[in-house]
Design a protein around this motif. Structure first.
Motif, PDB file in Angstrom:
ATOM      1  N   PRO A 573       0.830  -1.189   0.000  1.00  0.00           N
ATOM      2  CA  PRO A 573       0.000   0.000   0.000  1.00  0.00           C
ATOM      3  C   PRO A 573       0.881   1.262   0.000  1.00  0.00           C
ATOM      4  CG  PRO A 573      -0.705  -1.512   1.726  1.00  0.00           C
ATOM      5  CD  PRO A 573       0.529  -2.069   1.132  1.00  0.00           C
ATOM      6  N   ARG A 574       0.436   2.236  -0.668  1.00  0.00           N
ATOM      7  CA  ARG A 574       1.082   3.548  -0.730  1.00  0.00           C
ATOM      8  C   ARG A 574       2.487   3.498  -1.328  1.00  0.00           C
ATOM      9  NH1 ARG A 574      -1.688   7.395   1.292  1.00  0.00           N
ATOM     10  NH2 ARG A 574       0.066   8.804   1.609  1.00  0.00           N
ATOM     11  N   ALA A 575       2.753   2.491  -2.110  1.00  0.00           N
ATOM     12  CA  ALA A 575       4.069   2.417  -2.747  1.00  0.00           C
ATOM     13  C   ALA A 575       4.177   3.440  -3.867  1.00  0.00           C
ATOM     14  CB  ALA A 575       4.291   1.017  -3.303  1.00  0.00           C
ATOM     15  N   GLY A 576       3.031   3.850  -4.411  1.00  0.00           N
ATOM     16  CA  GLY A 576       3.039   4.803  -5.507  1.00  0.00           C
ATOM     17  C   GLY A 576       2.617   4.180  -6.823  1.00  0.00           C
ATOM     18  N   THR A 578      -0.481   3.691  -8.091  1.00  0.00           N
ATOM     19  CA  THR A 578      -1.506   4.458  -8.789  1.00  0.00           C
ATOM     20  C   THR A 578      -0.927   5.779  -9.299  1.00  0.00           C
ATOM     21  OG1 THR A 578      -3.097   3.418  -7.341  1.00  0.00           O
ATOM     22  CG2 THR A 578      -3.861   5.320  -8.578  1.00  0.00           C
ATOM     23  N   ARG A 602      -6.875   8.250  -3.965  1.00  0.00           N
ATOM     24  CA  ARG A 602      -7.629   7.271  -3.194  1.00  0.00           C
ATOM     25  C   ARG A 602      -6.851   5.967  -3.186  1.00  0.00           C
ATOM     26  NH1 ARG A 602     -13.177   7.087  -2.877  1.00  0.00           N
ATOM     27  NH2 ARG A 602     -14.133   9.142  -2.881  1.00  0.00           N
ATOM     28  N   LYS A 700      11.687   9.116  -4.993  1.00  0.00           N
ATOM     29  CA  LYS A 700      13.092   9.538  -5.090  1.00  0.00           C
ATOM     30  C   LYS A 700      13.250  10.926  -4.461  1.00  0.00           C
ATOM     31  CE  LYS A 700      16.698   9.970  -8.607  1.00  0.00           C
ATOM     32  NZ  LYS A 700      16.977   9.913 -10.040  1.00  0.00           N
ATOM     33  N   ASP A 738      10.637   9.842  -9.006  1.00  0.00           N
ATOM     34  CA  ASP A 738       9.551  10.523  -8.297  1.00  0.00           C
ATOM     35  C   ASP A 738       8.351  10.252  -9.195  1.00  0.00           C
ATOM     36  OD1 ASP A 738       7.582  12.179  -7.445  1.00  0.00           O
ATOM     37  OD2 ASP A 738       8.830  13.991  -7.327  1.00  0.00           O
TER      38      ASP A 738
HETATM   39  N1  LIG Z   1       6.616  12.645  -2.990  1.00  0.00           N
HETATM   40  C1  LIG Z   1       6.196  11.592  -3.652  1.00  0.00           C
HETATM   41  N2  LIG Z   1       4.966  11.120  -3.403  1.00  0.00           N
HETATM   42  C2  LIG Z   1       4.560  10.032  -4.073  1.00  0.00           C
HETATM   43  C3  LIG Z   1       5.394   9.368  -4.978  1.00  0.00           C
HETATM   44  N3  LIG Z   1       4.729   8.282  -5.436  1.00  0.00           N
HETATM   45  C4  LIG Z   1       3.508   8.310  -4.838  1.00  0.00           C
HETATM   46  N4  LIG Z   1       3.411   9.340  -4.012  1.00  0.00           N
HETATM   47  C5  LIG Z   1       2.288   9.655  -3.158  1.00  0.00           C
HETATM   48  O1  LIG Z   1       2.088   8.620  -2.223  1.00  0.00           O
HETATM   49  C6  LIG Z   1       0.728   8.414  -1.969  1.00  0.00           C
HETATM   50  C7  LIG Z   1       0.322   7.005  -2.252  1.00  0.00           C
HETATM   51  O2  LIG Z   1       0.484   6.702  -3.604  1.00  0.00           O
HETATM   52  P1  LIG Z   1      -0.445   5.750  -4.425  1.00  0.00           P
HETATM   53  O3  LIG Z   1      -0.005   5.767  -5.815  1.00  0.00           O
HETATM   54  O4  LIG Z   1      -1.846   5.996  -4.144  1.00  0.00           O
HETATM   55  O5  LIG Z   1      -0.041   4.398  -3.746  1.00  0.00           O
HETATM   56  P2  LIG Z   1      -0.523   2.957  -4.197  1.00  0.00           P
HETATM   57  O6  LIG Z   1       0.699   2.146  -4.316  1.00  0.00           O
HETATM   58  O7  LIG Z   1      -1.383   3.024  -5.364  1.00  0.00           O
HETATM   59  O8  LIG Z   1      -1.316   2.478  -2.915  1.00  0.00           O
HETATM   60  P3  LIG Z   1      -2.529   1.440  -2.845  1.00  0.00           P
HETATM   61  O9  LIG Z   1      -3.458   1.773  -3.908  1.00  0.00           O
HETATM   62  O10 LIG Z   1      -3.093   1.573  -1.518  1.00  0.00           O
HETATM   63  O11 LIG Z   1      -1.933   0.106  -3.000  1.00  0.00           O
HETATM   64  C8  LIG Z   1      -0.003   9.380  -2.867  1.00  0.00           C
HETATM   65  O12 LIG Z   1      -0.379  10.504  -2.133  1.00  0.00           O
HETATM   66  C9  LIG Z   1       0.999   9.734  -3.911  1.00  0.00           C
HETATM   67  O13 LIG Z   1       0.796  11.028  -4.452  1.00  0.00           O
HETATM   68  C10 LIG Z   1       6.707   9.872  -5.188  1.00  0.00           C
HETATM   69  O14 LIG Z   1       7.492   9.349  -5.959  1.00  0.00           O
HETATM   70  N5  LIG Z   1       7.029  11.001  -4.510  1.00  0.00           N
END
Ligand SMILES: Nc1nc2c(ncn2[C@@H]2O[C@H](COP(=O)(O)OP(=O)(O)OP(=O)(O)O)[C@@H](O)[C@H]2O)c(=O)[nH]1
Ligand SMILES: [Mg+2]
Length: 1490
Positions: A573-576, A578, A602, A700, A738
Motif C-alpha cells: 500500500p502507498r508504494a506509488g 496508482t 484514493r 526519489k 519521483d
Molecule cells: N513525494 C512523492 N509522493 C509520491 C510518490 N509516489 C507516490 N506518491 C504519493 O504517495 C501516496 C500514495 O500513492 P499511491 O499511488 O496511491 O499508492 P498505491 O501504491 O497506489 O497504494 P494502494 O493503492 O493503496 O496500494 C499518494 O499521495 C501519492 O501522491 C513519489 O514518488 N514522490
C-alpha cells in the motif's frame, strides 16, 4: 483379510492334543479353529480360502506324515469342524486345491474331501479353480479327487481352470472331464495346462474337453510362465518331449474348434508348436481364434509366415522372446505387411536370449508400407551401451518417418554398467543419437513411446534430443517415462536434484506440441515431487488450446505477432503504483492529470484497470493491484495464468512517511520476495517464457541519497533464487523515480514499451489478426460506453460478427464453424485482459475495471470496512458487527445489505442486477449459498476479527472450534501435510484454499454423492465424514503456515489404517494436488507430502506448532539409519542381527515448548505408509545388489589382470602364505574360477540378477500368506545376506588390491598399518599430480582399517614430516599407494558402500583426479608383468614400516587415534589398525579382540 486370518491363527496358544483326548467332556475348540469358523460363517465375501494348513497350530490336527488312520477322537472331530466350516461357506471366488491340503492330497480322507468341497458344488460365485503342485500316495486318491473336482466344474460358475506342475494321471483327466463332454451349460471359459499330466494319454481327455465344451475361449499350453528362473522341475511335459501322435490329436481338435478365441503357447518345443500352429493355417484351419500368443519358442518362422498369409480370423499376435534367423524375420515382416486382418502384432524381447535389435529392425523395415496403418508394438531390452545406441537409432528412423510399421515402441534399458559415480565417457556419442536430418517428423506414424531408462547418463544424454524430435511431431500421443529410482536419482534422498532442467524441457515441449495427450511419469521422481500434477494440468490446457488453434487454422485465418498485452503494477500500500499509473497515462495522452490534482489519491480497491495504449503497434492495459492484503484473494482469482503477453512492475517506496526516514533494507527484500513468490506461484511454468519483472523505486524526491546500492544486491540475490521462475531485471538508474514527475517517468515508459515490443516479437505465441483487431475494437468501445460493462453473449457475438466476416477468407467462409471460432476468441481475449470470461455465465465482462474494481473491489471494501481515504470513515450503511464472521458465513440479511450498499452506489448500470452479481461471485468460487438455509459463505468479503489486536489475541482460536467427535479405544490418527516443494519460491496464494473448499464441496456432493450435512465449512478448514473417517482439511493463511495444507484424520474403526490412508490419498490429497496444478489453483506450485506427528493430530494442536516431516526426508533418514546399521554388522556375528532391529528406527519429534510437550519418538514404520517402507527396503536391496554386482565385476577384472600377468597367480593367491587371505572364502573362490572366461563372467552376473528375482518371487508368495511386515522380513533377510556377501567379497577384493599396492606378507606379519595417505599441513589430501618441494611440511596419516570398510579418522593429528632429500623419494609413492587404494575402491563402486564420500575431504575433486588416472591399472599390470614387483612401492612400505616402528608404535593411538586389534576370523584380515568407534562396535559384536 487372508493375511490377518493367518496371523490370528498363528497367535493362538498351542494345544496339547494328547491331553484333550483323555478328557471325557468335549473340550472347547482351539481358538484358531473357533476364529476360522466365526470368520467363514460371517457375511463377508471371501476371495479365496486362507492356506489353513500352513498354520502351525492347525498342522497338529492335519499332520503331514501320520497315516490317516491315526486321525481319531478329538483330532478327527476338530478336523471335521474345520472342514465343515469351509464346506459350508459358499462365498469363495477361487478354489486353490493345494491350499486346502497343503499340496498333499493324502492329508485328507476321501470323505473329508467330500465335506470340504461340498460348498463349491453348484456355487454361483466361484470363478477360478487352481490345481497345482500336488502330490499323493495312491492313484485312487487322485482319481477320486478328479471326480469330485469334475462335479464342481460341471455344476458351478467356475470360468477359469488352471492345472500346473503336477503329474496327474490320465484317469484324473478322464474323471475331471467326464461331465463336461455333454454339459453345454458349463461356464468354463479358460483352460491353462502347464506341465499338467503324466503321460500323453491324458491328451485325449483334454481333447474331449475341447470338443465337448462350446464355451471355452482361451487355451493356454506349455510351461509355467513363472518357471523362467526356476530350475526345471520335471521334464515330462508332452509338449516338451515331443509325442507326435498326441500333438496331432490336439492340433486336429484345435482345427475343428469354433469357440476358442485365444491360444497361448509357452516354451513349447519347436516341432510340437509348429504342428499346433498348423491348425491355424490353410483353408481348413481354425477360424475362431483371434489372438495368438507365443512365448519363447524357436524355429517357427515358416509356420508363422504361413499363418499371416492364410489365416483370416487372427486380429492380434504376440511374440515374446522368439528366436529365428535374420532372414526369417524379414520374411515374417513381409507377411505382416501383406496381411490385411491382423491389427496388432506385439513383439517383445525381454530376456537376454531374446532377439537382437538388428532382427527387430529387419522385421520393422520389411513390414513398413505407406498405405498401411502401423501394427507393430515393439518392446526391447538392450543389453549394453551399444545396443542402446542401436535401439535409439531405430527409434530415430521411426520418428523421421522412414519406418512406418511401428505403432508403439518401448525401450527398457535396465543394465547398470555404470556405478560408483563413474562416467563411461560415452556421453559424447549420445549427443547425436537421434538426428532428425532436418525432418520435422510429420510423416512419422509412431503413436506410443515408452522409455525406461535405468542409467541417468543415458537418460540425460538422450532426453533433450528426444524432445527436440517431438517438437514437430504430430503423431505421438502417448509418452511413458520411467527413470527407476536408483543410483543418484532417489527422489527422497537429499542429494537428489529432481531433474529440474529435464522437467522444464518437457514443459517447453508442451508449449509447442499439442499432439501429446498423455504423459505417464508415475515411475519418475516427478511423481513424488508434485511435478506430475503440473504435467497433467499442462496437458489438459493443451487440449483446450488444441481445440481453438485448430479452429483458427481450419478457418485459414492469418496469423501475426501479438499486440495486446497487460502491465501489472504490484507492491505494498502507498508504494506509488496508482501515482505511477497516472503519470504514465498523462505522458501517453499528452496531457496533465486533473482528476486528483488537489485531492489525495484514493487507495486502490481490488484492481484498477485502465488502457494505456491502443494504437497500431500495441494495445496495452494496466492492471493496478491494490496493495492492501484484503484484496489478495480477488487478485489471485483474476491473475493471468500464463506469462504470455504480460509484464510486471514491482513498485517500492523506500520512504517511511511516519518518521520521514528510509525504511530498512529488509522491508524491500521481504516485499519483493513476497511478490515474486506470488507471481511464481500463480503462473504455470511455460518453458522459456518466464514472467518479466521490473523493480521500480518511487519517492526519489523524498530520499536524501540517489544511490541504489542497497537495492542492487538484494535484487541480484533474489534474481538467482527465482531464476527458474521469473525473469527479474536488474535495477537501473531510470527505475528510481519521483512517480509524480513526467520527466522522470518517461524513460521508464519507453523501457516498458520496449519490453512489450520484444515480448510480442520474440516470446509470445503468434495470434490471428482477427484477435488483434477485436481486442483493439473492444478497448475503444469501453472508453465510450462505461455504463454497460456486462454484455449478454448474443451482443458479444454481434459485436464480433463484422470482423469475422471481414477476416475469414471467402474460401473457407462456408465451412467455418462460427461458434467454435467465437469460443476460441473469448479464450484469447480473456488471456490478454480485453474481456473477462466467467464460466457458466451468460454474460461477458467487457469492462474489466468494472468487475475488478467497481464491483468486487468495492464489495470487499464495503464488507471489510476498508477506507479508501484515510480521513473519511466508511460504512455508514453497514454496521460494524455485521461485518465480522469468524467462520466466513453471514446471514442473508447481511449479504443483502452488502449487495444493496453496492448497487446503491452504482445507479446507472445497465444489464446488472442482483442475481447476476451473485452468479458472478459463485462462479468465480468466491463463495456459495448454503442450500436450504439462508447462510452465505463469503470469507473474503467479510472480516474475521474486529481488530488487529483481537486477531493477535485470538491466534489459533480457529483450532479450538475443531474437535474430534468421538475417540474410541483403538483410535487411529493420521496426519498428512501437503506442502510446497520449495518454500523459498512458492506459496499457496490467498484464493487457493477458499476456492478449493468450494470446489471440493461441489465435487463431494455432486460427483461423490456425499450428503451435504457431512461436509462442514469454516474459514480455515473443511470438515468431512467420509467412508467412516472423520477428516479435517485445514489451511491457515498466516505468516507461518501459508505453505501447506494439513489433512487430519481419525480413521474409521472398521477399516485398517492402511486402507484409510489409501482412501484419503485418493479422494482428498490427490484432488487437492490436481486442483493446485489446475488454472484455478496455484499452477506454479508443486506440492509434496509429509507426515504429521501423531499426537498433534490427536490433540488438534494449532497448525503452526505441529511437528511434521516431509516423507522424502523421513525416508532418507530411515534409509541412512538402516545403512548405518548394516555397515556395522560384523561378518561373522550377523546372525544375531534381527531383521526387525534393522527396521526399528524411531524418528524424534522436537519438543513443543509452547504447549509444554517434550520430545517424542515415533517408529518410522508407523509414520510411513507401507508402500514407502517397502520402497526404502527395495532401494536398499537394489543398491546392495548393484554394489555387489559392481564389486564382483571389479574383482573379476582385477583377477583377470593378475592372472594374465602371472599364469600361476591363482596358485599364488590361494596357496599364498599371506595369512589374511589364506582362508579364502567361497565367494572369492567362485569368482576366481568364474573369471577365467567371459561367459563365466556373465554367469556370475546372471546369478546375481537371479538372486534379485528370487527374492522377488519369494516375496510375492509370502505376501499372499503373511502380512507385509513379514514380507519385509524376508527382504531384510536377503539384505543381510547380500551385505554378508558384499563384505566377504570386499575382503577378497581388498586383499587383491593389497597385492597391487605391494603390501606383502612380511608387512602384514610385522603389523604395519596399511592405509597410509598424505595431506598437507592443514589436512588437505595430496593429489597425485601435485608437485612436492623440498622443505614442504606434510602429514603422514593412516586410515582406520576396519573390516566393514576403511575410512579416514576424525581429528587425527598425523605424523608431521618435512620433505627432504631422503623422504622425497618415498612420500610420493605413499600418495600413489593411497590413490591406488581409492582408485580401486571407487572403480568397484565402494565409495557408496563404505561411505567414503562423506569421509574424505574434497572427495568430488579426488574423484575427478582419479578418473584422469584411468590407466593406473595398465601401469600396475605392466609392473606386475615385469617381475611382479614395483621396487619403489615396496621401498615405500619398508620406509613406513621403519618410521612407524618400533619407537613410534606406542604413539600410534595418540598420533593416529588407531588401536591394533585382531579379527577373530582369519578371512577378515587378521590384524588391523582401527579407530575407537570401529573397535568398540567390533568388540561388542565379538568379531575382534584387542
Ligand atoms: N513525494 C512523492 N509522493 C509520491 C510518490 N509516489 C507516490 N506518491 C504519493 O504517495 C501516496 C500514495 O500513492 P499511491 O499511488 O496511491 O499508492 P498505491 O501504491 O497506489 O497504494 P494502494 O493503492 O493503496 O496500494 C499518494 O499521495 C501519492 O501522491 C513519489 O514518488 N514522490
Ligand atoms: Mg493504488
Amino acid at each position: 483379510m487372508e493375511g490377518e486370518g493367518a496371523s490370528m491363527l498363528s497367535r493362538a496358544p498351542e494345544l496339547a492334543i494328547g491331553e484333550m483326548e483323555s478328557v471325557d467332556e468335549e473340550p472347547e475348540l482351539p481358538p484358531a479353529v473357533q476364529d476360522l469358523i466365526r470368520r467363514l460363517g460371517g457375511k463377508a465375501m471371501h476371495v479365496s480360502l486362507p492356506p489353513i494348513l500352513s498354520c502351525p497350530e492347525l498342522e497338529d490336527f492335519f499332520p503331514e506324515r501320520a497315516p490317516l488312520s491315526t486321525n481319531t477322537g478329538w483330532r478327527s472331530q476338530v478336523r471335521l469342524r474345520v472342514l465343515e466350516a469351509i464346506g459350508s461357506c459358499r462365498s469363495f471366488e477361487t478354489l486353490i486345491v493345494e491350499g486346502i491340503c497343503g499340496r498333499h492330497i493324502s492329508r485328507l480322507t476321501a470323505s473329508e474331501w467330500e465335506v470340504v468341497l461340498r460348498g463349491f458344488n453348484s456355487s454361483s460365485v466361484l470363478r477360478e479353480m487352481e490345481i497345482g503342485q500336488l502330490t499323493w500316495s495312491s492313484e485312487a486318491e487322485v482319481e477320486s479327487l478328479g471326480l469330485q473336482l469334475g462335479v464342481i466344474l460341471n455344476s458351478s460358475s467356475v470360468a477359469h481352470l488352471t492345472i500346473e506342475d503336477c503329474r496327474l494321471t490320465p484317469r484324473f483327466f478322464l474323471n475331471l472331464a467326464s461331465g463336461l463332454r455333454e454339459n453345454y451349460q458349463s461356464k468354463l471359459k479358460s483352460l491353462q495346462l502347464r506341465q499338467a499330466w503324466e503321460n500323453a494319454s491324458a491328451v485325449k481327455y483334454v481333447v474331449e474337453m475341447l470338443n465337448g465344451d462350446s464355451r471355452l475361449e482361451t487355451l493356454s499350453l506349455g510351461k509355467h510362465s513363472r518357471e523362467g528362473y526356476r530350475p526345471y522341475m520335471l521334464e515330462y511335459h508332452i509338449l516338451y518331449k515331443r509325442d507326435e501322435a498326441a500333438v496331432r490329436l490336439l492340433s486336429q481338435a484345435l482345427k475343428q474348434n469354433s469357440s476358442l478365441t485365444k491360444l497361448v503357447l509357452t516354451e513349447v518345443e519347436g516341432g510340437s508348436a509348429a504342428l499346433l500352429l498348423n491348425a491355424l493355417a490353410g483353408d481348413d484351419g481354425n477360424r475362431s481364434i483371434e489372438r495368438l500368443e507365443l512365448i519363447e519358442i524357436s524355429g517357427l518362422g515358416k509356420f508363422l509366415r504361413e499363418i499371416f498369409i492364410s489365416n483370416r480370423s487372427l486380429r492380434a499376435v504376440m511374440l515374446n522372446n522368439m528366436a529365428m534367423p535374420l532372414e526369417e524375420w524379414r520374411l515374417l515382416g513381409e507377411a505382416i505387411r501383406d496381411n490385411a486382418t491382423v491389427t496388432n502384432v506385439s513383439i517383445s524381447t525381454l530376456l537376454e536370449s531374446g532377439l537382437l535389435l538388428e532382427e527387430l529392425e529387419e522385421l520393422a523395415c520389411a513390414a513398413s508400407s505407406d498405405g498401411k496403418e502401423p501394427v507393430l508394438h515393439l518392446e526391447n531390452l538392450p543389453q549394453d551401451y551399444d545396443e542402446v545406441v542401436s535401439a535409439f537409432n531405430l527409434l530415430g528412423r521411426v520418428l523421421r518417418g522412414e519406418i512406418k510399421s511401428i505403432q508403439s515402441f518401448c525401450l527398457y534399458q535396465l543394465f547398470s554398467s555404470i556405478s560408483g559415480g563413474f562416467r563411461t565417457g560415452n556421453q559424447k556419442s549420445m549427443e547425436s543419437i537421434l538426428p532428425m536430418y532436418g525432418k520435422t517428423g510429420e510423416t512419422s506414424v509412431l503413436s506410443r513411446l515408452k522409455l525406461k531408462l535405468y542409467n541417468e547418463d543415458i537418460f540425460k544424454g538422450v532426453w533433450k534430443q528426444l524432445l527436440w524430435c517431438l517438437r514437430g511431431n504430430t503423431r505421438v500421443t502417448s509418452l511413458t517415462l520411467s527413470i527407476p529410482l536408483g543410483l543418484g536419482s532417489i527422489p527422497w534422498l537429499s542429494r537428489y536434484e529432481g531433474f529440474k532442467e529435464e522437467f522444464r524441457d518437457l514443459m517447453r515441449l508442451l508449449q509447442v506440441n499439442l499432439t501429446l495427450r498423455e504423459i505417464d511419469v508415475s515411475e519418475t521422481p516427478w511423481q513424488a515431487d508434485g511435478k506430475a500434477a503440473r504435467i497433467e494440468a499442462a496437458l489438459k490446457q493443451n487440449q483446450q488450446r488444441a481445440v481453438y488453434m485448430t479452429a483458427f487454422r481450419e478457418a485459414q485465418l492469418q496469423f501475426g505477432e501479438a499486440k495486446a498485452g497487460r502491465l501489472f503494477l504490484c507492491g505494498s500500500p502507498r508504494a506509488g503504483k496508482t501515482q505511477l499509473r497516472q503519470t504514465l497515462m498523462t505522458i501517453i495522452q499528452g496531457k496533465s492529470w486533473i482528476g486528483n490534482k488537489w485531492d489525495e489519491l484514493r487507495r486502490t480497491k481490488g484492481i484498477e484497470v485502465e488502457f494505456l495504449q491502443n494504437n497500431d503497434k500495441m494495445q496495452i492495459s494496466v492492471w493496478d493491484l491494490a496493495g492492501h492484503w484484503i484484496f489478495r484473494t480477488l487478485q489471485t482469482v483474476l491473475f493471468p495464468q500464463t506469462s504470455d503477453f504480460c509484464v510486471f512492475l514491482f513498485v517500492y517506496s523506500p520512504y517511511r512517511e511516519e518518521t520521514s526516514s528510509r525504511k530498512l533494507d529488509s522491508c524491500f527484500r521481504n516485499e519483493l520476495e513476497g511478490w515474486l513468490t506470488f507471481i511464481a506461484s500463480s503462473m504455470k511454468v511455460t518453458g522459456h517464457n518466464l514472467p518479466q519483472v521490473l523493480v521500480v523505486i518511487s519517492h526519489k524526491d523524498k530520499m536524501s541519497s540517489n544511490s541504489l546500492t542497497w537495492a542492487h544486491s538484494i535484487v541480484e540475490e533474489l534474481r538467482k533464487i527465482f531464476a527458474n521462475y521469473v525473469d527479474l531485471r536488474p535495477i537501473q538508474d531510470f527505475l528510481y523515480v519521483d512517480s509524480r514527475k513526467k520527466k522522470q517517468v518517461i524513460p521508464l515508459k519507453n523501457h516498458i514499451f520496449e519490453i512489450f515490443e520484444n515480448l510480442f516479437s520474440e516470446k509470445s505465441p503468434l495470434v490471428p489478426q482477427l484477435c488483434i483487431q477485436l481486442s483493439a475494437l473492444l478497448l475503444s468501445n469501453i472508453k465510450a460506453n462505461r455504463t454497460c460493462p456486462l454484455w449478454p453473449l448474443k451482443k458479444f457475438h454481434d459485436f464480433c460478427d463484422p470482423s469475422l466476416k471481414q477476416l475469414i477468407p471467402s474460401s473457407s467462409a462456408n465451412s467455418v464453424d462460427h461458434s467454435r471460432i467465437l469460443t476460441s476468441l473469448v479464450s484469447y481475449l480473456n488471456d490478454v485482459g480485453s474481456i473477462i470470461y466467467i464460466p457458466n455465465l451468460d454474460h461477458i465482462v467487457v469492462d474489466p475495471n468494472w468487475l475488478t474494481n467497481s464491483f468486487l473491489g468495492e464489495l470487499i471494501a464495503v464488507g471489510q470496512l476498508f477506507q479508501a481515504q484515510e480521513s473519511k470513515a466508511y460504512g455508514r450503511t453497514i454496521s460494524r458487527d455485521s461485518t465480522e464472521s469468524k467462520d466466513g458465513f453471514v446471514n442473508e440479511s447481511v449479504f443483502d445489505q452488502l449487495m444493496e450498499t453496492f448497487l446503491g452506489k452504482q445507479p446507472r448500470l445497465q444489464n446488472v442486477d442482483r442475481e447476476i452479481l451473485e452468479k458472478i461471485l459463485f462462479n468465480l468460487d468466491l463463495g456459495f449459498k448454503l442450500e436450504d438455509t439462508s447462510q452465505y459463505f463469503i470469507p473474503s468479503f467479510i472480516r474475521e476479527h474486529a481488530s488487529m489486536e483481537e486477531q493477535k489475541h485470538q491466534k489459533g482460536a480457529h483450532a479450538k472450534s475443531m474437535a474430534w467427535d468421538s475417540k474410541v479405544a483403538t483410535s487411529q490418527f493420521v496426519g498428512i501435510r501437503i506442502q510446497c516443494e520449495d518454500l523459498k519460491t512458492m506459496s499457496l496464494t490467498a484464493a487457493f484454499f477458499p476456492r478449493f473448499q468450494v470446489f471440493m464441496r461441489r465435487k463431494l456432493i455432486s460427483e461423490m454423492h456425499v450428503s451435504k450435512e457431512t461436509v462442514t465449512f469454516s474459514r480455515h478448514y473443511l470438515r468431512l465424514y467420509l467412508d467412516g473417517h472423520q477428516i479435517f482439511v485445514e489451511h491457515v493463511q498466516s505468516e507461518n503456515s501459508h505453505n501447506y495444507v494439513d489433512v487430519l484424520m481419525l480413521c474409521s474403526e472398521h477399516k485398517s489404517k492402511e486402507a484409510a490412508i489409501k482412501y484419503v490419498l485418493e479422494n482428498i490429497v490427490h484432488e487437492l494436488i490436481s486442483f493446485c496444478a489446475s488454472p484455478n489453483g496455484c499452477p506454479g506450485v508443486a506440492l509434496v507430502l509429509g507426515v504429521i506427528q501423531t499426537i498433534c493430530v490427536e490433540m488438534l494442536i494449532p497448525s503452526h506448532l505441529r511437528g511434521a516431516i516431509l516423507i522424502k526426508e523421513l525416508k532418507s533418514e530411515f534409509f541412512d539409519d538402516i545403512n548405518k546399521k548394516l555397515r556395522g554388522i560384523a561378518l561373522d556375528r550377523s546372525q544375531l542381527v534381527k531383521e526387525e532391529e534393522l527396521l526399528h528406527y524411531e524418528y524424534t519429534w522436537p519438543p513443543i515448548p509452547a504447549l509444554h510437550l517434550n520430545a517424542t519418538f515415533e517408529k518410522a514404520t508407523n509414520l510411513l505408509w507401507k508402500s514407502d517402507v517397502e520402497a526404502v527396503v527395495n532401494e536398499i536391496r537394489q543398491k546392495r545388489n548393484q554394489q555387489l554386482e559392481s564389486l564382483q565385476q571389479s574383482l573379476i577384472r582385477l583377477n583377470n589382470d593378475l592372472a594374465q600377468s602371472h599364469p600361476e597367480s591363482e596358485n599364488r593367491v590361494t596357496n599364498s602364505s599371506l595369512p589374511h587371505i589364506k582362508d579364502c572364502n567361497l565367494a572369492l573362490a567362485t569368482c576366481s574360477r568364474q573369471a577365467s572366461t567371459s561367459v563365466d563372467t556373465q554367469l556370475v552376473l546372471s546369478e546375481i540378477h537371479q538372486l534379485g528375482e528370487k527374492v522377488h518371487s519369494v516375496h510375492e508368495t509370502v505376501r499372499s500368506v503373511k502380512s507385509i511386515v513379514q514380507g519385509l522380513d524376508v527382504k531384510m533377510e536377503q539384505i543381510i545376506s547380500l551385505q554378508q556377501q558384499l563384505q566377504s567379497t570386499l575382503g577378497a577384493y581388498m586383499s587383491k588390491v593389497d597385492r597391487v599396492i605391494e603390501y606383502s606378507e612380511s608387512h602384514q606379519q610385522s603389523r604395519t598399518p596399511k592405509r597410509p595417505y598424505v595431506t598437507d599441513d592443514v589436512g588437505i589430501f595430496y593429489r597425485i599430480s601435485a608437485s612436492l618441494h623440498l622443505g614442504t611440511t606434510v602429514r603422514l596419516r593412516l586410515m582406520c582399517e576396519a573390516v566393514t570398510g576403511f575410512h579416514p579418522v576424525k581429528d587425527q593429528e598425523g605424523l608431521r614430516l618435512r620433505l627432504d632429500r631422503e623422504n622425497s623419494g618415498w612420500i610420493p609413492r605413499v600418495i600413489e599407494i593411497s590413490y591406488k587404494v581409492m582408485y580401486y575402491a571407487a572403480k568397484a563402486g565402494l565409495d557408496g558402500t563404505l561411505g567414503l564420500g562423506e569421509a574424505i575431504p574434497q572427495w568430488d575433486d579426488l574423484k575427478t583426479d582419479i578418473v584422469k588416472l584411468d590407466n593406473i591399472s595398465d601401469i600396475d599390470r605392466w609392473a606386475i608383468r615385469n617381475g611382479g614387483h614395483s621396487v619403489q612401492l615396496n621401498e615405500a612400505w619398508l620406509r613406513i614400516q621403519q618410521i612407524l616402528a618400533p619407537q613410534l608404535r606406542d604413539s600410534i593411538p595418540r598420533i593416529f587415534k588407531l588401536c591394533q586389534v585382531k579379527y577373530v576370523r582369519q578371512q577378515n584380515g587378521g590384524h588391523a589398525w582401527v579407530c575407537a568407534e570401529c573397535m568398540c562396535k567390533g568388540s561388542l559384536s565379538g568379531s575382534l579382540t584387542c
